[in-house]
Design an enzyme around this catalytic site. Structure first.
Site, PDB file in Angstrom:
ATOM      1  N   GLY A  55    -106.971  98.843  46.379  1.00  0.00           N
ATOM      2  CA  GLY A  55    -107.642  98.176  45.272  1.00  0.00           C
ATOM      3  C   GLY A  55    -106.938  96.875  44.932  1.00  0.00           C
ATOM      4  O   GLY A  55    -105.744  96.720  45.206  1.00  0.00           O
ATOM      5  N   SER A  56    -107.648  95.931  44.353  1.00  0.00           N
ATOM      6  CA  SER A  56    -107.006  94.676  43.971  1.00  0.00           C
ATOM      7  C   SER A  56    -106.535  94.754  42.517  1.00  0.00           C
ATOM      8  O   SER A  56    -106.647  95.784  41.870  1.00  0.00           O
ATOM      9  CB  SER A  56    -107.949  93.507  44.204  1.00  0.00           C
ATOM     10  OG  SER A  56    -109.223  93.798  43.700  1.00  0.00           O
ATOM     11  N   GLY A  57    -105.972  93.659  42.042  1.00  0.00           N
ATOM     12  CA  GLY A  57    -105.414  93.645  40.690  1.00  0.00           C
ATOM     13  C   GLY A  57    -103.910  93.860  40.682  1.00  0.00           C
ATOM     14  O   GLY A  57    -103.296  93.878  39.618  1.00  0.00           O
ATOM     15  N   HIS A  58    -103.333  94.044  41.885  1.00  0.00           N
ATOM     16  CA  HIS A  58    -101.886  94.286  41.999  1.00  0.00           C
ATOM     17  C   HIS A  58    -101.195  93.221  42.855  1.00  0.00           C
ATOM     18  O   HIS A  58    -100.148  93.471  43.435  1.00  0.00           O
ATOM     19  CB  HIS A  58    -101.636  95.667  42.615  1.00  0.00           C
ATOM     20  CG  HIS A  58    -102.241  96.803  41.854  1.00  0.00           C
ATOM     21  ND1 HIS A  58    -101.841  97.128  40.581  1.00  0.00           N
ATOM     22  CD2 HIS A  58    -103.222  97.684  42.162  1.00  0.00           C
ATOM     23  CE1 HIS A  58    -102.550  98.171  40.146  1.00  0.00           C
ATOM     24  NE2 HIS A  58    -103.402  98.521  41.087  1.00  0.00           N
ATOM     25  N   ASP A 111    -107.463 106.154  47.521  1.00  0.00           N
ATOM     26  CA  ASP A 111    -107.035 105.566  48.787  1.00  0.00           C
ATOM     27  C   ASP A 111    -107.009 106.618  49.885  1.00  0.00           C
ATOM     28  O   ASP A 111    -107.376 106.346  51.032  1.00  0.00           O
ATOM     29  CB  ASP A 111    -105.637 104.958  48.628  1.00  0.00           C
ATOM     30  CG  ASP A 111    -105.611 103.872  47.569  1.00  0.00           C
ATOM     31  OD1 ASP A 111    -105.417 102.710  47.926  1.00  0.00           O
ATOM     32  OD2 ASP A 111    -105.813 104.185  46.375  1.00  0.00           O
ATOM     33  N   HIS A 220    -101.213 102.262  36.326  1.00  0.00           N
ATOM     34  CA  HIS A 220    -102.349 102.171  35.407  1.00  0.00           C
ATOM     35  C   HIS A 220    -102.050 102.836  34.075  1.00  0.00           C
ATOM     36  O   HIS A 220    -102.941 103.092  33.284  1.00  0.00           O
ATOM     37  CB  HIS A 220    -103.592 102.801  36.032  1.00  0.00           C
ATOM     38  CG  HIS A 220    -103.895 102.239  37.367  1.00  0.00           C
ATOM     39  ND1 HIS A 220    -103.575 102.888  38.524  1.00  0.00           N
ATOM     40  CD2 HIS A 220    -104.435 101.060  37.728  1.00  0.00           C
ATOM     41  CE1 HIS A 220    -103.932 102.136  39.547  1.00  0.00           C
ATOM     42  NE2 HIS A 220    -104.447 101.034  39.104  1.00  0.00           N
TER      43      HIS A 220
END
Ligand SMILES: Nc1ncnc2c1ncn2[C@@H]1O[C@H](COP(=O)(O)OP(=O)(O)O)[C@@H](O)[C@H]1O
Ligand SMILES: Nc1ncnc2c1ncn2[C@@H]1O[C@H](COP(=O)(O)OP(=O)(O)O)[C@@H](O)[C@H]1O
Ligand SMILES: [Mg+2]
Ligand SMILES: [Mg+2]
Ligand SMILES: [Mg+2]
Ligand SMILES: [Mg+2]
Lengths: 332, 200, 332, 200
Positions: A55-58, A111, A220
């Site tokens: 996932g992105s955002g990291h 994932d 998160h």
């Protein structure tokens, strides 16, 4: 919302476009899908390719880590969401004629499910691919259940060390064996200091009081050892290192590779102070440090906090760790 | 049948559109705050794909729909929530009741396997399993729509008192206790519309 | 205060200790003073040495930029405070036998006063030293008064390009000439999105409303073009680029080096989106980009915001810009 | 004389210690919030260095004191505020009044040159210059301490209505208008103690 973006539902695509434009000498889009990012120049088919879907955002992980000596490709999901198995399959197919392919999977439910689906589909298409599930976060499952732990910043050791070894032409089994070895000798513990704002919800990702930190919290906001009042770096580091030392037995003259990762808005000034306290802790136990990494690599938007990862290393790991690599956002 | 399904997906999309903020808020409390946005994105895609492939047989349409939902949703929920859409394509117009039991049985099996999840873990499974149990009692569906709707509603609400053993809520201090599972909630809306569209 | 530190009055020294420990393969303390950081291995005395004195709290600049192809030394002041001229003098003296020394000075009052004092004292001691005052921030003084502008993120071009050239053995005058040329062709404009917390005062460094940004704001919250409502990246970039294009005349087929600097907690995701919009703006004017830099390099604690710097480049500048360098926190 | 100076520095340090938070707050409004902390650090160092070098002549002591203040304070204020401490070492015990005029004259000249600053720019200079003007009227200092104190106070307060043309405040939207210049304020305390320690 105090984020400089354009349309909310195009954040990830806009980011990837900016990334590929800014580093057009080193990376490119797959011709099949703009969520698959590849090295500009593909290495020959004798290479065992390394890729990961996440996932992105990291950022910068993992999209910033494509390059010689590191990843061959990254399959990019939406903010905080693993890409679907179908998309990961597309990524794997980019290397269908390669000697071998390894799909790295950081142990998070989404994932893993999607990664395993991709592996199943790829194996049906007769691609020589295996997965390697990476875990290191000691707060997420007790000792004895290591393989149920989540993937944290310590997965970086796997990326980098396998990245360097695969570049030298090692085959899949050799890579998987070393990968397991790295995972078994890696421990990570993280602490959240304050929450960033999610670009999707426009809200804080989690809540912490003005004088509170949270040890063991996931990226998160998921829980670990719990809340405590903020105190000095020395105190916090001692608490955290004690937990890590309870979990893994370090011995005199061991050589560890320390990685202090900042989660977004914790300053480099703080990370360096933290590193000082970690090295002093290690020194007290006569444990040596080798080429530490201290910076922001795995972030959660503008959250404040950090993690400590230690790899108890051997000669081979250290050799590979210090190999140069050309990825736009990984620097050793 | 194709018309019913078209209607099912449209209605689900409409209903979720009305409350997706509520779902995001629930997920904000026990996850990462995107479940409403994610499932809405999935259903909008489903609606579009359904229309684009309407010339095909239902099982073909639904397998394409499911794959596209999975693709646009990503994450855990994409892969898990698309399972029912995939299985639903195998409905048998000549024996709806029996085939529905099979659809739910297969859905439950696949969710369990893929999600490594059990009843009581606070997830979408906690809506599917009570419903499957009821369907397995050999009732006539069309005459028991009220009971079905009640079961769907109560089973999704039963997740309020569960501690999560899967999903992001599993890592929270209180494991999501006291909050309805957003995936169970959205699933309850989708399943209610499924039965309504088939029989009303 | 939500900062992970030990004693407040030891922050800078703790940070430097952490830095030198973490990168002991590349940097060290001066034997005379722990506020002077040097390359681990000094280059020979034929090198014209480059150094700078600056306040801390803006890491990684400049302490992280010591290494081959970049700085020879950094003299580190307290948080947001230039080091005294006496301390800078000590730094210069490290190179008293070198062919030449250049003290870079970012145009801020404290840095200039103390830098000039150091130069005066060093010249009295017969050291062949000159200063180069760097400025680029178009919001801080109008067109025509360029030399009254403050030093912003665009000073990075000077560091890197002179760093590479000095490594090749160029003498002081040649370096100063090229340095002036780089400065004359550099423009920077910054925007503040939200304030970080000062580790000294434990308070916000400046105030901005929830929906407000400030264009042209200096690193400590000083004013420029003023407040406006936050809008899309595209809008903000257009506003900023228009200002830069009003200030300097760019022509078709020019090759610029763009630098998007994040000021602390602005995410890499945002910086890459911003870069995309900048490149699209440039492309509309048929201006080409060369090896852009997109990351956090000059920060103000955990403030959110960014700056755009453009260097209208020639062949020599580009050659030197892309030369590799070994500094722990500068990556091209 | 050495005793007076010792007393001057001690008293200044004490007084600043009582209000350095106030100075930080003022600097927070129109600078970077550290002026109180910075000048207090400088004065503590001055007190220590003075003691350590007490065997020397006053001009030697004060030149060491000034250099150390500059060193620990850093920034603009270190280099500018240490000037008076340096010059003050040149006092002539046999003609205090005359030498004080010279000290202030030299201080003003050096501040102007180093700080590229003029009267009215909202800075420490706005305290020194009115005082120098008064001293230049050939008054007997010891008989006019009250006037001196008044001038010091009013001139530092006059910075409230100035827009900054130097220092960080220069870059603010309102250029610091409405807020007393923290450097002028701390300077007023130091100068008041200087005259008190010499003559009381
Ligand atoms: N392992 C699992 N088995 C069954 N359902 C799950 C599992 N993991 C997550 N879910 C469901 O997914 C929902 C969350 O969906 P969503 O927010 O869209 O995904 P993500 O957690 O990737 O952000 C949860 O409320 C839960 O019902
Ligand atoms: N160029 C200048 N000339 C005279 N005084 C100055 C000048 N620049 C700054 N000052 C004085 O310094 C004070 C600020 O000191 P301080 O906060 O300690 O330094 P810094 O601005 O480096 O943080 C201002 O209030 C002003 O009186
Ligand atoms: Mg999600
Ligand atoms: Mg979610
Ligand atoms: Mg300051
Ligand atoms: Mg100040």
């Amino acid at each position: 919302m105090k984020k400089i973006i354009n349309k909310k539902n195009e954040i990830v695509d806009d980011m990837l476009m900016g990334y590929v434009k800014a580093h057009s000498d080193r990376v490119k889009f797959s011709s099949k899908n703009n969520r698959i990012i590849l090295r500009k120049i593909k290495k020959n088919e004798n290479k065992t390719s390394l890729l990961i879907g996440n996932g992105s955002g990291h950022e910068p992980i993992a999209v910033g880590w494509i390059g010689e000596g590191l990843l061959d490709a990254n399959v990019v999901g939406d903010i905080f969401a693993a890409p679907s198995g179908d998309l990961i399959l597309e990524g794997i197919k980019e290397f269908k004629n390669n000697k071998g392919v390894i799909l790295l999977i950081s142990n998070h439910a989404g994932d893993v499910m999607n990664g395993e689906l991709a592996i199943e589909l790829a194996q049906n298409s007769k691609i020589n691919v295996s997965s390697l599930i990476m875990y290191d976060d000691i707060a997420s499952a007790p000792k004895g259940n290591e393989d149920q732990r989540r993937g944290g910043a310590g997965t970086t050791f796997v990326y980098k060390i396998l990245g360097a070894l695969s570049e030298k032409g090692a085959d899949k089994d050799e890579l998987l064996t070393l990968g397991e070895d790295v995972i078994n000798n890696t421990r990570t513990l993280s602490v959240a200091v304050s929450s960033g704002i999610s670009p999707i919800t426009e809200k804080k990702i989690f809540e912490l009081d003005e004088d509170e930190i949270f040890i063991g919290m996931g990226v998160h906001g998921e829980s670990g050892y719990g809340r405590q009042k903020i105190s000095s770096s020395k105190n916090i580091i001692k608490f955290m290192m004690d937990k890590i030392f309870d979990d893994y037995s370090y011995n005199k003259n061991d050589i560890v590779i320390p990685f202090v990762n900042g989660s977004g808005s914790t300053t480099l000034m703080e990370l360096l102070i933290i590193y000082k306290d970690i090295e002093e802790y290690l020194t007290k136990y006569n444990i040596n440090s080798f080429k530490p990494l201290v910076n922001e690599y795995i972030t959660t938007q503008d959250s404040a906090g950090f993690s400590i990862s230690l790899l108890k290393s051997n000669d081979i790991m250290r050799e590979l760790w210090k190999e140069p690599c050309s990825a736009p956002y990984f620097h050793i | 049948m194709i018309k019913n399904y078209d209607n099912w997906i449209k209605k689900s999309c409409q209903n979720i559109n009305n409350i997706y903020h509520e779902l995001d808020d629930l997920d904000q409390k026990i996850g990462d705050g995107d479940h409403g946005t994610t499932i809405l994105k999935g259903l909008k895609e489903a609606e579009k794909i359904f229309k684009e492939n309407i010339e095909n047989s239902l099982d073909v349409i639904m397998s394409i729909v499911a794959k596209q939902m999975r693709l646009v949703m990503g994450g855990s929920s994409g892969i898990l929530m698309s399972i029912f859409f995939y299985e639903s394509g195998k409905i048998n117009p000549y024996n709806i009741s029996l085939s529905i039991v099979t659809i739910f049985q297969n859905t439950v099996n696949k969710i369990k396997k893929t999600g490594k999840v059990n009843v009581g873990d606070k997830s979408i499974l906690d809506v599917y399993v009570p419903l499957l149990d009821y369907l397995n009692t050999d009732i006539e569906i069309d005459k028991n729509l009220d009971s079905i709707n009640k079961i769907i509603k109560s089973s999704s609400e039963s997740t309020i008192n569960m501690e999560a053993k899967v999903g992001r809520a599993k890592f929270l201090e209180k494991k999501g206790l006291g909050i309805i599972d957003p995936g169970a909630y959205s699933t309850s809306i989708i399943l209610k519309e499924f039965f309504n569209s088939l029989y009303k």
